[in-house]
Design a protein around this motif. Structure first.
Motif, PDB file in Angstrom:
ATOM      1  N   PHE A 227       0.820  -1.204   0.000  1.00 17.79           N
ATOM      2  CA  PHE A 227       0.000   0.000   0.000  1.00 17.79           C
ATOM      3  C   PHE A 227       0.860   1.264   0.000  1.00 17.79           C
ATOM      4  N   LEU A 228       1.986   1.249   0.726  1.00 14.28           N
ATOM      5  CA  LEU A 228       2.865   2.421   0.747  1.00 14.28           C
ATOM      6  C   LEU A 228       3.459   2.688  -0.632  1.00 14.28           C
ATOM      7  N   VAL A 229       3.872   1.623  -1.321  1.00  6.07           N
ATOM      8  CA  VAL A 229       4.423   1.800  -2.669  1.00  6.07           C
ATOM      9  C   VAL A 229       3.385   2.415  -3.604  1.00  6.07           C
ATOM     10  N   LEU A 230       2.136   1.937  -3.508  1.00  8.11           N
ATOM     11  CA  LEU A 230       1.087   2.454  -4.388  1.00  8.11           C
ATOM     12  C   LEU A 230       0.692   3.881  -4.027  1.00  8.11           C
ATOM     13  N   ILE A 231       0.641   4.180  -2.732  1.00  8.13           N
ATOM     14  CA  ILE A 231       0.211   5.518  -2.309  1.00  8.13           C
ATOM     15  C   ILE A 231       1.287   6.550  -2.605  1.00  8.13           C
ATOM     16  N   GLU A 232       2.554   6.256  -2.272  1.00  7.01           N
ATOM     17  CA  GLU A 232       3.624   7.226  -2.497  1.00  7.01           C
ATOM     18  C   GLU A 232       3.941   7.416  -3.976  1.00  7.01           C
ATOM     19  N   ARG A 233       3.671   6.402  -4.787  1.00  7.75           N
ATOM     20  CA  ARG A 233       3.856   6.458  -6.246  1.00  7.75           C
ATOM     21  C   ARG A 233       5.309   6.683  -6.650  1.00  7.75           C
ATOM     22  N   ALA A 234       6.249   6.274  -5.778  1.00  8.16           N
ATOM     23  CA  ALA A 234       7.642   6.292  -6.201  1.00  8.16           C
ATOM     24  C   ALA A 234       7.887   5.251  -7.280  1.00  8.16           C
ATOM     25  N   LEU A 235       7.164   4.137  -7.171  1.00 12.65           N
ATOM     26  CA  LEU A 235       7.165   3.105  -8.202  1.00 12.65           C
ATOM     27  C   LEU A 235       5.726   2.895  -8.628  1.00 12.65           C
ATOM     28  N   ARG A 236       5.509   2.862  -9.933  1.00 10.18           N
ATOM     29  CA  ARG A 236       4.160   2.713 -10.456  1.00 10.18           C
ATOM     30  C   ARG A 236       4.107   1.554 -11.437  1.00 10.18           C
ATOM     31  N   ILE A 237       2.918   1.029 -11.620  1.00 15.03           N
ATOM     32  CA  ILE A 237       2.730  -0.037 -12.600  1.00 15.03           C
ATOM     33  C   ILE A 237       3.057   0.499 -13.990  1.00 15.03           C
ATOM     34  N   GLY A 238       3.943  -0.199 -14.674  1.00 23.31           N
ATOM     35  CA  GLY A 238       4.413   0.249 -15.979  1.00 23.31           C
ATOM     36  C   GLY A 238       5.818   0.813 -15.951  1.00 23.31           C
ATOM     37  N   ASP A 239       6.361   1.092 -14.739  1.00 26.74           N
ATOM     38  CA  ASP A 239       7.720   1.602 -14.645  1.00 26.74           C
ATOM     39  C   ASP A 239       8.727   0.489 -14.925  1.00 26.74           C
ATOM     40  N   ASN A 240       9.858   0.875 -15.488  1.00 29.06           N
ATOM     41  CA  ASN A 240      10.964  -0.048 -15.711  1.00 29.06           C
ATOM     42  C   ASN A 240      11.990   0.172 -14.602  1.00 29.06           C
ATOM     43  N   VAL A 241      12.289  -0.877 -13.882  1.00 25.16           N
ATOM     44  CA  VAL A 241      13.119  -0.758 -12.687  1.00 25.16           C
ATOM     45  C   VAL A 241      14.230  -1.803 -12.724  1.00 25.16           C
ATOM     46  N   ARG A 242      15.218  -1.596 -11.831  1.00 28.88           N
ATOM     47  CA  ARG A 242      16.273  -2.573 -11.600  1.00 28.88           C
ATOM     48  C   ARG A 242      16.308  -2.862 -10.114  1.00 28.88           C
ATOM     49  N   VAL A 243      16.032  -4.120  -9.753  1.00 33.90           N
ATOM     50  CA  VAL A 243      15.999  -4.552  -8.360  1.00 33.90           C
ATOM     51  C   VAL A 243      16.945  -5.737  -8.208  1.00 33.90           C
ATOM     52  N   ASP A 244      17.979  -5.547  -7.421  1.00 30.00           N
ATOM     53  CA  ASP A 244      18.948  -6.611  -7.154  1.00 30.00           C
ATOM     54  C   ASP A 244      19.514  -7.190  -8.451  1.00 30.00           C
ATOM     55  N   GLY A 245      19.842  -6.304  -9.394  1.00 34.79           N
ATOM     56  CA  GLY A 245      20.441  -6.718 -10.651  1.00 34.79           C
ATOM     57  C   GLY A 245      19.464  -7.202 -11.703  1.00 34.79           C
ATOM     58  N   PHE A 246      18.178  -7.259 -11.386  1.00 36.66           N
ATOM     59  CA  PHE A 246      17.164  -7.719 -12.341  1.00 36.66           C
ATOM     60  C   PHE A 246      16.428  -6.510 -12.897  1.00 36.66           C
ATOM     61  N   GLU A 247      16.448  -6.367 -14.237  1.00 34.73           N
ATOM     62  CA  GLU A 247      15.792  -5.249 -14.899  1.00 34.73           C
ATOM     63  C   GLU A 247      14.504  -5.720 -15.562  1.00 34.73           C
ATOM     64  N   GLY A 248      13.481  -4.914 -15.470  1.00 30.08           N
ATOM     65  CA  GLY A 248      12.227  -5.253 -16.120  1.00 30.08           C
ATOM     66  C   GLY A 248      11.163  -4.220 -15.850  1.00 30.08           C
ATOM     67  N   LYS A 249       9.972  -4.536 -16.297  1.00 31.49           N
ATOM     68  CA  LYS A 249       8.823  -3.637 -16.183  1.00 31.49           C
ATOM     69  C   LYS A 249       7.871  -4.154 -15.117  1.00 31.49           C
TER      70      LYS A 249
END
Length: 442
Positions: free
Chosen positions: A255-277
């Motif tokens: 809920f915090l991720v969705l409310i703060e909108r730092a990350l949104r559905i459709g964003d391309n991110v890199r988490v622990d060396g894994f890149e994707g949407k």
């Protein structure tokens, strides 16, 4: 009324009823329900809603309208003569309408869920069984027999009929809640809330509230004292505090991720060396899909407590990077121009913002450069663009006779090891007498 009396009365109604009249009324109701449903479909166009469905006969509205019309015909005809086939049709159509509604709601909410398909089959068999018993007039006697069977639960006992009614009412209430949530999302949230992340927050909150209220209502319908749930609520609170703290943490983090909108559905991110949407943010985890189709399930707590790189700009630009290390005596300007040319030669690399090269670090064995470039269509894949840039960059380095640096320890280790091995294989010199060095002569 026992089973024999019910069957005798049913047979008597069958003999005194006018079958052709009832068949005609059932057929007339069928035609009217079909015409009304087709008219509504033509008015609203092609739809996949629960009521209308993709075809005229596949939605839940058609059997419901047929049921209403047959029930009205039964109520009118029963004033003048006994009815049989209309009563049978009412029971069958009621089961058909319930089955069609439940199946359509579950298929729309859980399109690829195996447990949902299993629940559909179990509910369908139960509904058809109840319809047969009601048509034969045996349902009251069966319910009385079930009510006579008691299951001891501590100091109290619960009848089997009450247990079955509770399970069925809770299941139907959950289906109704899922349908109401999907309807609210389609008619209200999709038109009012344009941000996909905030829409997900509102949908999760509303579904949680509706499910809680639906469970409380279904429990109160079957006669369960809601004050007894306070003990269970305390136990759940203790469980959340100890054994379920990770689940609760991931739930709140989602809920915090969705409310703060730092990350949104459709964003391309890199988490622990894994890149994707980011394709979905669920209550417990987030789904990240790479360009090659692989998916990573990331707990929501990791998105709050760990470093996450958001590679998507607000205008959907996606950043790609390539890092190389060349020898210390390489020409910095030449290496920079080669890397920029390799990126600009690819048609999917955009000009604004332009590719850039930075000298990140001066290492003991070489110079570290990082090339950053952007694409605006990450949905077509990122690995193929990165591969094309790397191939062009390697060809340019070879043509300019520029070499990649290799750490010194990787070169020194085999030489030192070989020298030590050679020293071990040489024969030891003869010992000198009186402390004099050997002369090499016998």
């Amino acid at each position: 009324m026992n089973g024999a009396d019910a069957l005798e009365r049913l047979f008597d109604d069958f003999q005194r009823s006018s079958s052709w009249t009832e068949f005609g009324l059932i057929a007339l109701c069928l035609v009217l329900a079909f015409l009304i449903t087709r008219g509504l479909r033509n008015k609203h166009g092609s739809t996949t809603s629960v009521w209308l469905g993709p075809t005229t006969l596949s939605g839940a509205l058609f059997p419901l309208l047929w049921l209403i019309l047959v029930a009205c015909a039964q109520a009118l005809l029963s004033r003048f003569e006994p009815v049989f086939w209309l009563r049978v049709a009412t029971s069958i159509l009621l089961s058909l309408a319930l089955i069609r509604f439940v199946v359509r709601v579950l298929a729309k909410t859980f399109p690829e869920s195996t447990p949902a398909r299993l629940f559909e089959r179990i509910f369908s068999w139960l509904a058809w069984g109840v319809a047969v018993l009601a048509s034969l007039g045996l349902l009251p006697s069966v319910m009385a027999d079930l009510d006579s069977v008691h299951i001891p639960l501590g100091k109290t006992s619960l009848s089997l009929l009450t247990l079955i009614e509770g399970v069925v009412s809770a299941g139907l209430m959950m289906v109704a809640v899922l349908w109401a949530a999907a309807l609210f999302e389609q008619r209200v949230l999709n038109q009012v809330v344009h941000d996909l992340s905030m829409r997900k927050v509102a949908m999760n909150l509303m579904r949680t509230v509706l499910i809680t209220v639906g469970l409380l209502i279904s429990l109160s319908i079957v006669g369960v004292d809601l004050t007894a749930l306070s003990v269970m609520g305390g136990a759940v609170g203790v469980g959340l505090g100890f054994g379920m703290q990770k689940i609760a943490s991931n739930y709140v983090s989602g809920f915090l991720v969705l409310i703060e909108r730092a990350l949104r559905i459709g964003d391309n991110v890199r988490v622990d060396g894994f890149e994707g949407k980011i394709t979905d943010i669920r209550t417990r985890y987030t789904v990240i899909r790479a360009g090659n189709g692989r998916e990573s399930i990331v707990p929501n707590e990791s998105l709050i407590t760990q470093r996450v790189e958001n590679l998507t700009d607000f205008d959907q630009r996606f950043a790609l990077t390539t890092t190389i290390v060349v020898e210390l005596d390489s020409n910095v300007e030449q290496v920079t121009q080669l890397m920029l040319a390799a990126a600009r030669a690819q048609p999917r690399v955009i000009d604004k913002p332009a590719p850039s090269v930075l000298l990140d670090d001066i290492l003991a064995h070489g110079l570290q450069f990082t090339l950053t470039y952007f694409i605006n269509d990450p949905g077509n894949g990122q690995g193929n663009v990165r591969s094309a840039v790397n191939i062009a960059m390697l060809a340019g380095l070879r043509e300019a006779d520029l070499r990649l640096a290799v750490p010194k320890q990787r070169l020194a280790w085999p030489i030192e090891a070989g020298a030590q091995e050679a020293a071990r294989s040489e024969p030891a010199p003869p010992a000198a007498k009186n402390g004099a060095a050997p002369t090499g002569h016998a």
